[in-house]
Design an enzyme around this catalytic site. Structure first.
Site, PDB file in Angstrom:
ATOM      1  N   GLY C  54       0.606  -1.295  -0.054  1.00 20.68           N
ATOM      2  CA  GLY C  54      -0.040  -0.002  -0.045  1.00 20.68           C
ATOM      3  C   GLY C  54       0.706   1.279   0.030  1.00 20.68           C
ATOM      4  CB  SER C  55       0.545   4.442  -1.747  1.00 25.94           C
ATOM      5  OG  SER C  55       0.844   3.908  -2.859  1.00 25.94           O
ATOM      6  N   GLY C  56       1.563   5.413   1.121  1.00 27.04           N
ATOM      7  CA  GLY C  56       1.418   6.280   2.455  1.00 27.04           C
ATOM      8  C   GLY C  56       2.493   5.689   3.402  1.00 27.04           C
ATOM      9  CG  HIS C  57       3.591   2.310   4.045  1.00 25.80           C
ATOM     10  ND1 HIS C  57       3.091   2.756   5.048  1.00 25.80           N
ATOM     11  CD2 HIS C  57       3.035   1.464   3.446  1.00 25.80           C
ATOM     12  CE1 HIS C  57       1.994   1.790   5.242  1.00 25.80           C
ATOM     13  NE2 HIS C  57       2.062   1.151   4.306  1.00 25.80           N
ATOM     14  CE  LYS C 105       5.111  -2.830   3.670  1.00 26.34           C
ATOM     15  NZ  LYS C 105       4.837  -2.704   2.396  1.00 26.34           N
ATOM     16  CG  ASP C 110       1.229  -6.285   1.270  1.00 27.83           C
ATOM     17  OD1 ASP C 110       0.222  -5.895   2.281  1.00 27.83           O
ATOM     18  OD2 ASP C 110       1.998  -5.363   0.909  1.00 27.83           O
ATOM     19  CG  HIS C 219      -1.107  -0.579   7.250  1.00 24.44           C
ATOM     20  ND1 HIS C 219      -0.065  -1.453   7.733  1.00 24.44           N
ATOM     21  CD2 HIS C 219      -0.965  -0.509   5.972  1.00 24.44           C
ATOM     22  CE1 HIS C 219       0.601  -1.759   6.627  1.00 24.44           C
ATOM     23  NE2 HIS C 219      -0.058  -1.300   5.375  1.00 24.44           N
TER      24      HIS C 219
END
Ligand SMILES: Nc1ncnc2c1ncn2[C@@H]1O[C@H](COP(=O)(O)OP(=O)(O)O)[C@@H](O)[C@H]1O
Ligand SMILES: Nc1ncnc2c1ncn2[C@@H]1O[C@H](COP(=O)(O)OP(=O)(O)O)[C@@H](O)[C@H]1O
Ligand SMILES: [Mg+2]
Ligand SMILES: [Mg+2]
Ligand SMILES: [Mg+2]
Ligand SMILES: [Mg+2]
Lengths: 333, 216, 333, 216
Positions: C54-57, C105, C110, C219
């Protein structure tokens, strides 16, 4: 106020101590008075570069101490310029015989304290010159203000002047390069949410859920005006337009661009801003030769961003590309 | 009220200043948050706490000027920001104006306050009306000169200066700032008191209170 | 919710587009399906490394694409793992004939999406191996959970496995090094304030002014437990103790330490945490051989930090020091 | 109520699902925020919006299985996260179980739901009681089997499955999660409904509604 700190009054000391441990290969930390020098200082025959100012803008300035950038950084209390008794020993510690350049952000406090320190260091036999960074187009540069503030442009001045010093330029030469960068760099910032100064304990200003501050500095001070929240592309245009106007950028100009986070902004948002900056400059026929996107000069955990543009020439680009090895900027080594 | 003031008065002045600044620390931070960067009270509290430490550690000072010079050096090296060099210069010029007098009279008090004001102006280049501490020190210096000329005792001169400084600080509220951090705000600086003017008034009130207390 | 974004649904696309423009010297961005590859991909004869999630990291994972680290990153929507239709072409794009390692991860999403993608890429003739990063000691690794999450350790796995691939190790060799890092790395995090997912529009959880969440992931999910606010030294101990216990670190052990900001934490606070980590490890006789302090794996603008410790051996340190050139990690080049 | 269900029903099912998911998007995000990462509603909304687009663009599908296979592939490549592969597998297995039948009867409906459930379990390895979507699909499959065995029409089988799924989703509230993101919370997962179980119940209710609507 929730912060990862112990005592609000120990924030700077403890943080710089941790910085020194993490980067012991690069810097030496002097605890009292507090300043940070390149581990191999003084570099004989090289002009020494000293900057400093209130803390809370990390990685500025300590994060830029190292080869190809600063020789010393003097961190004051949070948002409070350091005092001459710290600036003076930092200055003498990095004098390798070629003199020392003070890079001073244009705030009354910084100017007065560095001025005093320069006088006293000169009395101690160190040749000192100063350059004043004043790149913030949010502030009118007039007789009726303290003049434009020094903000994001400082990073570019430190890098390029640092490269000139590393190349072996003499004090006048390094000062001249630094001044050329000052003359060609402009910045403007926006805040979506204020920061909280540890000793104050409450946010520096209050913004409603649909308000943003345009033209903020890096000290949690309110900006020039408050507007309703807009999308990133519109905000970016509000930041960039005054810069391109002030610099009179025209087709064919080459630039170094920095999109800077104020401390609490996700990198993803900075890249959205950068995307728009690139589109707008492309529309003007202006090329981005080099860029930085990230947290380079912050205001604690403020949410927001600033845009910095430097009209660059061949020499500046060459200096930019030369090796730099600091905690926060590193390439070529 | 005291006809003249001595070294003990200077020491009481500084202890009273440190006390008042500690009490007003948060209020000064609030004023600075509105039009500056929220550190003025913190800076001065750090500075005058250091002054107390220095006074405790030093040998008994010989003259009022000895006290004020120590204060000047301490503020200069602990306050930082704009206020540090400005107050440092003010106290240095004040000390210099007193020479090695052991007792100072009304005229010397007036001269001292004017010297402090002149130091601040020389350092900061602000004019009256720029919404800075100059707007407290200038009426204070004027009031002190008038009071001394009219034959007031030293303590009364200080009281007149303190009153004028307080009025001056209050009068900064409607002004548009042209110096210091508040000037970045332009029109938005209007409607707030200048923190440095307010702290200046506190310092001068402490001087008056120290004089009033110390006399029969 | 105030963010420097245009459309909440365009955040990832626009951000990665900006990233591609800013780092055109390093990466190529494929827009649909969205993935980012090393500019010189595929590198013939070199094992390709692919990660994603996921994005945001950010900077994870795209910020780690480049020499000595990843060959491709596959950014999903915010906090949502990408789908096989993006992972598959990323995998084939970086296969230089020596096979591809997926660094995954350990989250159900994932794992399932990479699993499918690996199967399908293998059907297309690419040799794929996978390594699962599960370093979060906040989560019990048991039959009764989805297992430990992959958090900060991922950065170290990507760097060290990337160095092994660059050195010329074969697929089994790179996978073995990656697994050794996974086995030796543990992390734990704290949140002082939650983040706001753009499409959700409200914070992921609410914390009172005197509460913090211990054992959070990346998250914006709530952590293991909520406690009253403490000072940085105490919080640091709460993060480090479970790590040293789980790794059974003892005197003489050598480590690589990362103190990571979750996105909204000033660097100054991270250095205060690092200072304490260094003190505590020194107390155990454990040395910090290398360290990273900064935003390396974030949760949007979450306020908080995580501590990651890897028990390192000579080979890992040597691989660590080899040149790396990505947007977010760079040295030796 | 329909004795058998056809391709038109399958299309109505998917359109109804897309509509309901769009309506419940925020509610599903809220459920996922409580014990997950606040994306479940967004993920499914993105997925079923894409499904609508694919259905509009595709040639008229020949059989229910054609519809469900297209849905499976679309969800797999647009939803992401845990739900994407799980629902993708569920619809793929459901499609496979139907073969090329043009009309499906009550027994085939029950088989289809059980196949979907089995796909989710095969993929996600969750057991009943782990607080996942399995806790909606398992009672749904059981209820469908029973209803079909007792001679209900296809639409009634779907209605029974939907009812059981809703009860199953509600019953996840007191459970401690052992699979998926919610398992990281340990005890703190108790007291919240599982978002995937809730969305599963919505999907099965849409199937029942599509069957109920389409008959005289
Ligand atoms: N040029 C100047 N001349 C006189 N006083 C000034 C000047 N600039 C600032 N000041 C005074 O300094 C005060 C601010 O002090 P402080 O907050 O401690 O420093 P800083 O602005 O560096 O944070 C202002 O309120 C004003 O009274
Ligand atoms: N192992 C599993 N088996 C079955 N269902 C699962 C499993 N893991 C997660 N789920 C389901 O997936 C749902 C979460 O979906 P979603 O939020 O879209 O994905 P993510 O957890 O990756 O963010 C959970 O509510 C749960 O019903
Ligand atoms: Mg200040
Ligand atoms: Mg101030
Ligand atoms: Mg997710
Ligand atoms: Mg989720």
């Amino acid at each position: 106020m929730k912060k990862l700190i112990n005592d609000p009054r120990a924030v700077v000391d403890e943080s710089v101590e941790g910085f020194g441990v993490a980067h012991a290969d690069l810097v030496t930390v002097h605890a009292d008075p507090l300043f940070v020098v390149r581990r191999d200082a003084p570099v004989q025959g090289k002009v020494g570069l000293v900057s400093g100012g209130g803390s809370g803008h990390e990685p500025l300035h300590a994060g830029y101490v190292g080869r190809g950038m600063l020789d010393a950084a003097v961190p004051g209390p949070v948002f409070t310029s350091p005092t001459p008794d710290a600036i003076i020993p930092a200055t003498t510690a990095v004098d390798g015989g070629a003199g020392v350049l003070h890079i001073v952000k244009n705030y009354t406090g910084d100017v007065l304290n560095f001025e005093t320190a320069a006088e006293m260091a000169e009395a101690d036999g160190v040749r000192v010159r100063s350059v004043l960074v004043n790149d913030d187009v949010a502030v009118e540069d007039s007789l009726y203000t303290a003049g434009r503030r020094g903000v994001g442009g400082t990073v570019l001045v430190e890098r390029i002047a640092g490269a000139a010093a590393e190349r072996g330029d003499d004090l006048d030469g390094v000062a001249a390069v630094a001044q050329r960068v000052v003359d060609g760099v402009r910045s403007m910032g926006v805040a979506l949410a204020a920061c909280t100064v540890p000793h104050a304990g409450v946010p520096s200003f209050e913004l409603a859920d649909d308000e943003i501050e345009i033209g903020i500095g890096i000290h949690g001070e309110p900006g020039r005006h408050r507007i309703a929240m807009e999308d990133a592309d519109s905000i970016t245009q509000r930041l960039l337009d005054p810069i391109t106007a002030d610099l009179q950028l025209t087709s064919g100009d080459r630039t170094i661009v920095m999109v800077n986070g104020m401390g609490g902004t996700p990198a993803s948002e900075l890249y959205i801003v950068f995307r728009r900056v690139a589109q707008l400059l492309e529309g003007l026929g202006v090329t981005i030769e080099r860029s930085l996107v990230g947290n380079y000069i912050t205001a604690l955990e403020m949410q927001g961003a600033s845009v910095t543009v430097l009209r660059a020439d061949d020499e500046m680009l060459e200096l930019w590309d030369s090796p730099v090895h600091t905690a926060a900027l590193r390439w070529g080594v | 009220m005291a006809g003249t003031l001595d070294t003990a008065w200077a020491l009481r002045w500084m202890r009273e200043t440190a006390r008042v600044i500690a009490v007003e620390r948060a209020a000064l931070i609030d004023l600075d948050r509105a039009i500056g960067d929220a550190d003025h009270g913190e800076n001065l509290d750090r500075g005058f706490t250091a002054v107390l430490g220095k006074l405790d550690a030093a040998d008994a000072p010989a003259t009022p000027a000895t006290v004020l010079k120590l204060v000047a050096m301490t503020l200069m090296s602990t306050v930082g920001g704009a206020a540090g060099p400005l107050y440092g210069t003010a106290f240095l010029r004040a000390a210099t104006s007193l020479g090695d007098a052991g007792e100072i009279d009304a005229a010397q008090v007036a001269t001292m306050i004017a010297a402090a004001r002149d130091g601040i102006v020389a350092r900061g280049k602000a004019e009256p009306g720029d919404k800075t501490m100059v707007d407290a020190w200038t009426p204070a210096a004027d009031a002190a000169t008038t009071a001394a000329r009219e034959g007031s005792a030293a303590a009364a001169v200080l009281a007149a200066a303190a009153d004028a400084a307080r009025s001056g600080a209050e009068a900064t509220e409607p002004l548009l700032a042209r110096k210091g951090r508040a000037s970045y705000l332009g029109e938005r600086s209007i409607g707030h008191r200048d923190p440095g003017a307010v702290s200046s008034a506190l310092i001068l009130q402490a001087a008056a209170d120290a004089a009033g207390d110390g006399t029969p």
